[in-house]
Design a protein around this motif. Sequence first.
Motif, short mmCIF file in Angstrom:
data_model
loop_
_atom_site.label_atom_id
_atom_site.label_comp_id
_atom_site.label_asym_id
_atom_site.label_seq_id
_atom_site.Cartn_x
_atom_site.Cartn_y
_atom_site.Cartn_z
N VAL A 155 5.09 27.81 13.71
CA VAL A 155 4.19 26.68 13.50
C VAL A 155 2.77 27.22 13.36
N ALA A 156 2.12 26.93 12.25
CA ALA A 156 0.74 27.38 12.05
C ALA A 156 -0.17 26.50 12.90
N ALA A 157 -0.64 27.04 14.02
CA ALA A 157 -1.47 26.28 14.95
C ALA A 157 -2.91 26.77 14.85
N ARG A 158 -3.84 25.84 14.61
CA ARG A 158 -5.24 26.21 14.39
C ARG A 158 -6.15 25.35 15.26
N GLU B 262 -2.32 27.17 0.95
CA GLU B 262 -2.51 28.47 0.31
C GLU B 262 -1.78 29.58 1.04
N VAL B 263 -1.39 29.33 2.28
CA VAL B 263 -0.76 30.40 3.07
C VAL B 263 0.62 30.05 3.59
N LEU B 264 0.99 28.76 3.55
CA LEU B 264 2.29 28.35 4.08
C LEU B 264 3.24 27.96 2.95
N PRO B 265 4.52 28.20 3.14
CA PRO B 265 5.50 27.79 2.13
C PRO B 265 5.79 26.30 2.21
N ASP B 266 6.52 25.78 1.25
CA ASP B 266 6.96 24.38 1.31
C ASP B 266 7.76 24.18 2.59
N GLY B 267 7.49 23.08 3.27
CA GLY B 267 8.18 22.81 4.52
C GLY B 267 7.54 23.49 5.72
N GLY B 268 6.43 24.20 5.49
CA GLY B 268 5.76 24.88 6.60
C GLY B 268 5.18 23.89 7.59
N ALA B 269 5.40 24.14 8.87
CA ALA B 269 4.92 23.24 9.93
C ALA B 269 3.54 23.67 10.40
N TYR B 270 2.73 22.69 10.79
CA TYR B 270 1.40 23.02 11.28
C TYR B 270 0.99 22.09 12.42
N ALA B 271 0.05 22.58 13.22
CA ALA B 271 -0.59 21.79 14.27
C ALA B 271 -2.05 22.21 14.27
N LEU B 272 -2.94 21.29 13.96
CA LEU B 272 -4.34 21.69 13.85
C LEU B 272 -5.28 20.72 14.57
N VAL B 273 -6.35 21.31 15.06
CA VAL B 273 -7.44 20.54 15.66
C VAL B 273 -8.66 20.79 14.78
N ASP C 208 9.81 16.50 14.88
CA ASP C 208 10.21 17.77 15.48
C ASP C 208 8.99 18.62 15.82
N VAL C 209 8.03 18.67 14.90
CA VAL C 209 6.81 19.46 15.16
C VAL C 209 6.04 18.88 16.33
N VAL C 210 5.90 17.56 16.36
CA VAL C 210 5.19 16.90 17.47
C VAL C 210 5.85 17.25 18.79
N GLY C 211 7.17 17.19 18.83
CA GLY C 211 7.89 17.51 20.06
C GLY C 211 7.67 18.95 20.50
N ARG C 212 7.65 19.86 19.55
CA ARG C 212 7.43 21.27 19.88
C ARG C 212 6.01 21.51 20.39
N VAL C 213 5.05 20.79 19.80
CA VAL C 213 3.66 20.94 20.24
C VAL C 213 3.50 20.40 21.66
N VAL C 214 4.08 19.23 21.93
CA VAL C 214 4.01 18.66 23.29
C VAL C 214 4.63 19.63 24.29
N ALA C 215 5.78 20.20 23.94
CA ALA C 215 6.47 21.12 24.85
C ALA C 215 5.62 22.37 25.12
N ALA C 216 5.01 22.92 24.08
CA ALA C 216 4.21 24.14 24.25
C ALA C 216 2.99 23.88 25.12
#
Length: 219
Positions: A118-121, A137-148, A181-189
């Motif tokens: 997960v690209a977290a920024r 520009e740096v992630l493939p299709d379907g790439g997950a991210y979490a950003l602030v 799924d991404v939201v759940g993974r971010v909450v868990a982390a």
Amino acid sequence: MSTNEFSPGVAADAADVAEGSWGDEAEAVELTADDVLADVRSTARAMVRAGCCTFEQVLGRALELAALADDAPSAGSVERVVRHEWDVRAAALAQADPAASDHVRVERAFAALGREGVAARLGFSCCRECGEAELREVLPDGGAYALVTQPDLEQLAAGRLVVRCGVLRADEARAEAAVRDVVGRVVAALTEQGLDARADGRTVVVHVREWAKPLPAAA
């Protein structure tokens, strides 16, 4: 008196009301240079507190904000305001314990997410739309991210941090499930690092108790 009869008193009252209404609408609030500097100070304080911008970046934003006003303060006045906010924050951080700051836990959680793909920024871009454009520009299709984003960080004074989650160019049929799924993974982390984090749609809201992220560079 019938409703069709003319009443000078009623007409005069109506004219007074109309005149007052037009006067209220026409009245404009003029901002002085001091008013503008107060806005500049508030913005600079929020940016400096976040700890993700250099002095030059904060100053640049402050000058842009000041330039929008008709009665713009001088560049020197703006720089003095930014310098004051920078120095006050630096002095406060000198007395703080960085290890007790929630920014450490957020960064650890983001590092763990990165290892999971997960690209977290943190403090990334001016808004979600621009952040997504940069990530494409740096992630493939379907790439997950979490950003602030930077504006999100500037709201830290309210005691919370918003993490925006998503999946780039996801198949429409699977997009909603993928984002959940991404939201759940971010909450868990974040929770694993001892933070109070809760899902809120496509975002995760983190309760922030202490934020003592060091300033990125000496001015």
